[in-house]
Motif scaffolding. Sequence first.
Motif, PDB file in Angstrom:
ATOM      1  N   SER A  54       0.682  -1.146  -0.008  1.00 25.70           N
ATOM      2  CA  SER A  54      -0.094  -0.111  -0.036  1.00 25.70           C
ATOM      3  C   SER A  54       0.917   1.323   0.268  1.00 25.70           C
ATOM      4  CB  SER A  54      -0.960   0.059   1.387  1.00 25.70           C
ATOM      5  OG  SER A  54       0.000   0.092   2.439  1.00 25.70           O
ATOM      6  N   ALA A  55       2.201   1.039   0.081  1.00 26.45           N
ATOM      7  CA  ALA A  55       3.149   2.346   0.291  1.00 26.45           C
ATOM      8  C   ALA A  55       3.123   2.835   1.436  1.00 26.45           C
ATOM      9  CB  ALA A  55       3.046   3.334  -0.858  1.00 26.45           C
ATOM     10  N   ALA A  56       2.515   2.246   2.374  1.00 28.52           N
ATOM     11  CA  ALA A  56       2.247   2.977   3.864  1.00 28.52           C
ATOM     12  C   ALA A  56       3.367   2.805   4.740  1.00 28.52           C
ATOM     13  CB  ALA A  56       0.849   2.307   4.633  1.00 28.52           C
ATOM     14  N   LEU A  57       4.148   1.943   4.424  1.00 25.96           N
ATOM     15  CA  LEU A  57       5.540   1.523   5.129  1.00 25.96           C
ATOM     16  C   LEU A  57       6.733   1.311   4.141  1.00 25.96           C
ATOM     17  CD1 LEU A  57       4.366  -1.360   7.695  1.00 25.96           C
ATOM     18  CD2 LEU A  57       4.583   1.210   8.083  1.00 25.96           C
ATOM     19  N   THR A  58       7.656   1.943   4.543  1.00 28.08           N
ATOM     20  CA  THR A  58       9.043   1.950   3.942  1.00 28.08           C
ATOM     21  C   THR A  58      10.041   1.868   4.920  1.00 28.08           C
ATOM     22  OG1 THR A  58       9.383   4.192   4.159  1.00 28.08           O
ATOM     23  CG2 THR A  58       8.471   3.607   2.189  1.00 28.08           C
ATOM     24  N   TYR A  59      11.035   1.052   4.366  1.00 29.95           N
ATOM     25  CA  TYR A  59      12.361   0.780   5.229  1.00 29.95           C
ATOM     26  C   TYR A  59      13.722   1.000   4.319  1.00 29.95           C
ATOM     27  CZ  TYR A  59      14.963  -1.618   9.044  1.00 29.95           C
ATOM     28  OH  TYR A  59      15.878  -1.750   9.677  1.00 29.95           O
ATOM     29  N   TYR A  60      14.687   1.314   5.036  1.00 30.79           N
ATOM     30  CA  TYR A  60      15.956   1.584   4.442  1.00 30.79           C
ATOM     31  C   TYR A  60      17.299   1.039   5.167  1.00 30.79           C
ATOM     32  CZ  TYR A  60      13.057   5.334   2.031  1.00 30.79           C
ATOM     33  OH  TYR A  60      12.344   5.955   1.404  1.00 30.79           O
ATOM     34  N   ALA A  61      18.064   0.551   4.432  1.00 30.55           N
ATOM     35  CA  ALA A  61      19.463   0.222   4.870  1.00 30.55           C
ATOM     36  C   ALA A  61      19.958   1.458   5.629  1.00 30.55           C
ATOM     37  CB  ALA A  61      20.293  -0.437   3.853  1.00 30.55           C
ATOM     38  N   ASN A  62      20.625   1.349   6.470  1.00 30.33           N
ATOM     39  CA  ASN A  62      21.445   2.446   7.302  1.00 30.33           C
ATOM     40  C   ASN A  62      22.285   3.214   6.409  1.00 30.33           C
ATOM     41  OD1 ASN A  62      20.158   1.697   9.724  1.00 30.33           O
ATOM     42  ND2 ASN A  62      21.701   0.647  10.464  1.00 30.33           N
ATOM     43  N   SER A  63      22.750   2.660   5.591  1.00 25.64           N
ATOM     44  CA  SER A  63      23.893   3.210   4.558  1.00 25.64           C
ATOM     45  C   SER A  63      23.399   3.982   3.636  1.00 25.64           C
ATOM     46  CB  SER A  63      24.631   1.924   3.621  1.00 25.64           C
ATOM     47  OG  SER A  63      23.506   1.300   3.019  1.00 25.64           O
ATOM     48  N   VAL A  64      22.025   4.064   3.464  1.00 23.21           N
ATOM     49  CA  VAL A  64      21.336   5.013   2.314  1.00 23.21           C
ATOM     50  C   VAL A  64      20.225   5.785   2.975  1.00 23.21           C
ATOM     51  CG1 VAL A  64      21.769   3.173   0.677  1.00 23.21           C
ATOM     52  CG2 VAL A  64      19.283   3.301   1.644  1.00 23.21           C
ATOM     53  N   LYS A  65      19.947   5.599   4.375  1.00 27.78           N
ATOM     54  CA  LYS A  65      18.934   6.175   5.433  1.00 27.78           C
ATOM     55  C   LYS A  65      19.379   7.614   5.144  1.00 27.78           C
ATOM     56  CE  LYS A  65      17.512   4.052   8.473  1.00 27.78           C
ATOM     57  NZ  LYS A  65      17.467   3.159   9.848  1.00 27.78           N
ATOM     58  N   GLY A  66      18.158   8.679   4.571  1.00 29.67           N
ATOM     59  CA  GLY A  66      18.186   9.813   4.427  1.00 29.67           C
ATOM     60  C   GLY A  66      18.855  10.594   2.950  1.00 29.67           C
ATOM     61  N   ARG A  67      19.229   9.769   2.340  1.00 28.98           N
ATOM     62  CA  ARG A  67      19.831   9.938   1.083  1.00 28.98           C
ATOM     63  C   ARG A  67      19.054   9.482  -0.059  1.00 28.98           C
ATOM     64  NH1 ARG A  67      24.530   8.186  -0.773  1.00 28.98           N
ATOM     65  NH2 ARG A  67      24.353   6.003   0.558  1.00 28.98           N
ATOM     66  N   PHE A  68      18.289   8.124   0.188  1.00 32.36           N
ATOM     67  CA  PHE A  68      17.485   7.539  -0.818  1.00 32.36           C
ATOM     68  C   PHE A  68      15.963   7.671  -0.433  1.00 32.36           C
ATOM     69  CE2 PHE A  68      20.996   4.393  -2.583  1.00 32.36           C
ATOM     70  CZ  PHE A  68      21.884   5.299  -2.737  1.00 32.36           C
ATOM     71  N   THR A  69      15.163   7.574  -1.361  1.00 33.38           N
ATOM     72  CA  THR A  69      13.682   7.670  -1.206  1.00 33.38           C
ATOM     73  C   THR A  69      13.055   6.644  -2.105  1.00 33.38           C
ATOM     74  OG1 THR A  69      13.771   9.702  -0.416  1.00 33.38           O
ATOM     75  CG2 THR A  69      11.570   8.962  -1.058  1.00 33.38           C
ATOM     76  N   ILE A  70      12.346   5.449  -1.748  1.00 34.74           N
ATOM     77  CA  ILE A  70      11.862   4.611  -2.340  1.00 34.74           C
ATOM     78  C   ILE A  70      10.136   5.177  -2.220  1.00 34.74           C
ATOM     79  CG2 ILE A  70      11.150   3.261  -0.450  1.00 34.74           C
ATOM     80  CD1 ILE A  70      11.451   0.654  -2.244  1.00 34.74           C
TER      81      ILE A  70
END
Length: 124
Positions: A54-70
């Motif tokens: 539903s796109a309600a939840l996203t999760y990022y690897a620490n190495s890209v958090k704050g730089r990448f957006t899914i």
Amino acid sequence: QVQLVESGGGLVQAGGSLRLSCAASGRTFSNYAMGWFRQAPGKDREFVAGISGSAALTYYANSVKGRFTISRDNAKSTMSLQMSSLKAEDTAVYYCAARDSVYLGRNIGEYAYWGQGTQVTVSS
């Protein structure tokens, strides 16, 4: 079953931005949680980011958090990865993947469907 095709890879200078896209065809796109993975030369494939059906939840690897957006557009059956502040260590082949569940996952084994990959090269 779902078929996935990535696009948008290329060569970019460190500090620059790039947007990857993944087009899906097949069954109802919103039934699949989606993820981006990457594999650098000589390294294992690793999780980058995931998004629920539903796109309600996203999760990022620490190495890209704050730089990448899914993100995803279920009406268009597409998913994107906006990458900013790119670093040389982001250089890899990037793969989109689909999971037979609406719940996002972080492990490679949770994803049944894979695209062919797109190369991202960041020059320093």
